[in-house]
Design an enzyme around this catalytic site. Structure first.
Site, PDB file in Angstrom:
ATOM      1  N   HIS A 122     -23.380 -25.807   2.658  1.00 35.84           N
ATOM      2  CA  HIS A 122     -24.243 -26.737   3.398  1.00 35.84           C
ATOM      3  C   HIS A 122     -23.611 -27.070   4.754  1.00 35.84           C
ATOM      4  O   HIS A 122     -24.277 -27.069   5.780  1.00 35.84           O
ATOM      5  CB  HIS A 122     -24.391 -28.069   2.657  1.00 35.84           C
ATOM      6  N   ARG A 137     -29.576 -18.042   1.067  1.00 33.04           N
ATOM      7  CA  ARG A 137     -28.414 -17.407   0.456  1.00 33.04           C
ATOM      8  C   ARG A 137     -28.680 -15.983   0.025  1.00 33.04           C
ATOM      9  O   ARG A 137     -27.916 -15.090   0.300  1.00 33.04           O
ATOM     10  CB  ARG A 137     -27.970 -18.191  -0.772  1.00 33.04           C
ATOM     11  N   LYS A 168     -34.705 -32.436 -10.327  1.00 32.14           N
ATOM     12  CA  LYS A 168     -33.642 -32.424 -11.336  1.00 32.14           C
ATOM     13  C   LYS A 168     -32.910 -33.760 -11.262  1.00 32.14           C
ATOM     14  O   LYS A 168     -32.735 -34.316 -10.186  1.00 32.14           O
ATOM     15  CB  LYS A 168     -32.624 -31.317 -11.037  1.00 32.14           C
ATOM     16  N   SER A 192     -24.530 -26.143  -5.258  1.00 27.36           N
ATOM     17  CA  SER A 192     -24.026 -27.395  -5.818  1.00 27.36           C
ATOM     18  C   SER A 192     -23.927 -27.284  -7.333  1.00 27.36           C
ATOM     19  O   SER A 192     -22.954 -27.763  -7.938  1.00 27.36           O
ATOM     20  CB  SER A 192     -24.956 -28.554  -5.453  1.00 27.36           C
TER      21      SER A 192
HETATM   22  P1  ADP Z   1     -28.988 -26.339  -3.723  1.00 29.92           P
HETATM   23  O1  ADP Z   1     -30.014 -25.246  -3.635  1.00 29.92           O
HETATM   24  O2  ADP Z   1     -27.563 -25.851  -3.712  1.00 29.92           O
HETATM   25  O3  ADP Z   1     -29.253 -27.402  -4.763  1.00 29.92           O
HETATM   26  P2  ADP Z   1     -29.955 -28.116  -1.642  1.00 29.92           P
HETATM   27  O4  ADP Z   1     -31.287 -28.426  -2.153  1.00 29.92           O
HETATM   28  O5  ADP Z   1     -29.038 -29.271  -1.438  1.00 29.92           O
HETATM   29  O6  ADP Z   1     -29.088 -27.056  -2.397  1.00 29.92           O
HETATM   30  O7  ADP Z   1     -30.076 -27.255  -0.328  1.00 29.92           O
HETATM   31  C1  ADP Z   1     -30.260 -27.707   0.970  1.00 29.92           C
HETATM   32  C2  ADP Z   1     -30.337 -26.517   1.899  1.00 29.92           C
HETATM   33  O8  ADP Z   1     -29.065 -25.881   1.990  1.00 29.92           O
HETATM   34  C3  ADP Z   1     -31.309 -25.426   1.451  1.00 29.92           C
HETATM   35  O9  ADP Z   1     -31.923 -24.890   2.596  1.00 29.92           O
HETATM   36  C4  ADP Z   1     -30.403 -24.397   0.802  1.00 29.92           C
HETATM   37  O10 ADP Z   1     -30.956 -23.106   0.837  1.00 29.92           O
HETATM   38  C5  ADP Z   1     -29.197 -24.513   1.697  1.00 29.92           C
HETATM   39  N1  ADP Z   1     -27.976 -24.054   1.060  1.00 29.92           N
HETATM   40  C6  ADP Z   1     -27.425 -24.499  -0.088  1.00 29.92           C
HETATM   41  N2  ADP Z   1     -26.274 -23.840  -0.341  1.00 29.92           N
HETATM   42  C7  ADP Z   1     -26.098 -22.943   0.659  1.00 29.92           C
HETATM   43  C8  ADP Z   1     -25.121 -21.939   0.957  1.00 29.92           C
HETATM   44  N3  ADP Z   1     -24.091 -21.727   0.154  1.00 29.92           N
HETATM   45  N4  ADP Z   1     -25.280 -21.198   2.086  1.00 29.92           N
HETATM   46  C9  ADP Z   1     -26.354 -21.425   2.877  1.00 29.92           C
HETATM   47  N5  ADP Z   1     -27.315 -22.325   2.654  1.00 29.92           N
HETATM   48  C10 ADP Z   1     -27.192 -23.087   1.567  1.00 29.92           C
END
Ligand code: ADP
Length: 164
Positions: free
Chosen positions: A17, A90, A41, A128
């Site tokens: 992130h 990703r 979730k 996460s």
């Molecule tokens: P997660 O999918 O890990 O629960 P979030 O809902 O917090 O994550 O994701 C917020 C944003 O960050 C989304 O656009 C998600 O695709 C992106 N994101 C999460 N992890 C990564 C990563 N390792 N590399 C690039 N983008 C990421």
């Protein structure tokens, strides 16, 4: 001034992130990291805890703010005067739902653009939920999250492990 929004549940923020937020902050004048208050979730960290961890890890970025949001993202973006939503991608597995969401948002609010930023190679597998699972089973998350997030995870999961 062009403002971008980086939305997510950030439960908790990872180095993946943070990489997307830093790269977005280098392009746009202002970045609002929008913490989804009620993800579908059940989150491990409360919205206030997720926001506090984010605020600390983006403290070195003067043009980044961390806020909460709920409801429709495009409505929130309009309220904030943001024209761009930036999402990290990703793997192919992220593509389908992101594609659907971006097109739905475009239909509702054509003036708001969704832009995708490709993950850095070293974070392409990082999520996460993977980090939470790793810590729950006693692994060391230091390669994947900033040190204060690692400490917060350890603290939180210690109670879960002992069933308190
Ligand atoms: P997660 O999918 O890990 O629960 P979030 O809902 O917090 O994550 O994701 C917020 C944003 O960050 C989304 O656009 C998600 O695709 C992106 N994101 C999460 N992890 C990564 C990563 N390792 N590399 C690039 N983008 C990421």
């Amino acid at each position: 001034m062009t403002t971008a929004i980086c939305p997510g549940s950030f439960d908790p923020v990872t180095n993946g992130h943070l990489d997307i937020i830093e790269r977005t902050a280098a392009i746009f004048d202002k970045v609002i990291v929008a913490v989804l208050e009620n993800p579908s979730k059940e989150p491990l960290f409360t919205a206030a805890e997720r926001r506090r961890l984010l605020q600390e890890v983006v403290a070195h970025l003067p043009n980044v703010e961390v806020e909460y949001f709920q409801g429709l993202l495009v409505d929130y973006a309009k309220k904030k005067g943001a024209k761009v939503i930036v999402k990290g991608l990703r793997a192919i597995s992220d593509f389908e739902s992101e594609f659907q969401m971006a097109l739905t948002n475009k239909k509702m609010s054509p003036e708001i653009e969704t832009m995708f930023m490709m993950t850095a190679n070293e974070y392409s597998f990082l999520s996460s939920s993977m980090v939470k699972e790793l810590v729950f089973f006693g692994g060391n998350p230091e390669e994947f999250v900033p040190p204060l997030v690692a400490a917060a995870l350890e603290e939180k999961l210690k109670h879960r492990r002992s069933g308190k």
